[in-house]
Enzyme design. Sequence first.
Site, PDB file in Angstrom:
ATOM      1  N   GLY A  47       0.809  -1.218   0.000  1.00  0.00           N
ATOM      2  CA  GLY A  47       0.000   0.000   0.000  1.00  0.00           C
ATOM      3  C   GLY A  47       0.839   1.263   0.000  1.00  0.00           C
ATOM      4  O   GLY A  47       0.538   2.235  -0.700  1.00  0.00           O
ATOM      5  N   CYS A  48       1.906   1.249   0.771  1.00  0.00           N
ATOM      6  CA  CYS A  48       2.778   2.423   0.864  1.00  0.00           C
ATOM      7  C   CYS A  48       3.516   2.672  -0.447  1.00  0.00           C
ATOM      8  O   CYS A  48       3.720   3.818  -0.849  1.00  0.00           O
ATOM      9  CB  CYS A  48       3.753   2.259   2.021  1.00  0.00           C
ATOM     10  SG  CYS A  48       2.915   2.131   3.622  1.00  0.00           S
TER      11      CYS A  48
END
Length: 158
Positions: A47-48
Amino acid sequence: MIAIGEKAPDFTLPVTRQGEETGELTLSSLAPRKVVLYFYPKDDTPGCTTEALDFTRLGPDFDAAGAIVVGISKDSTKSHAKFCAKHALGVALVSDESGAVCDAYGTWVEKSMYGRTSMGIQRATFLIDATGTVAQVWPKVSVKGHAEAVLAAVQALA
């Protein structure tokens, strides 16, 4: 969590740009540019990485709108440098290893996963206007479409 209309807490932290540690970044020194300050949990996680790549892809549009994008996590500058280099990231990443800035913005929270609780960074984004005031807050961010939504808010900000 810091709210709309509040003065953004100032900070000076080590910064990594394009895979290299480049000294320190002081939030107040970025004025009168608008600042997109996004907090994320950990370098090089799915996600990051997606979020950082989305902000990088839209970097020229943020720049044209008079804004700079700054990512912040508790990862070290060494971790940030590897993350930036691996993915050719174009955003500035600051290292808040002590967690003081995360605390000041209210993003260091208790999280629960699979029945276990732990402390961690809540993914959140703050749009700071030219005067250093928080103009918009996105708490508990979902990554998909987030960078585009932030860009639209930056472009709408007078």
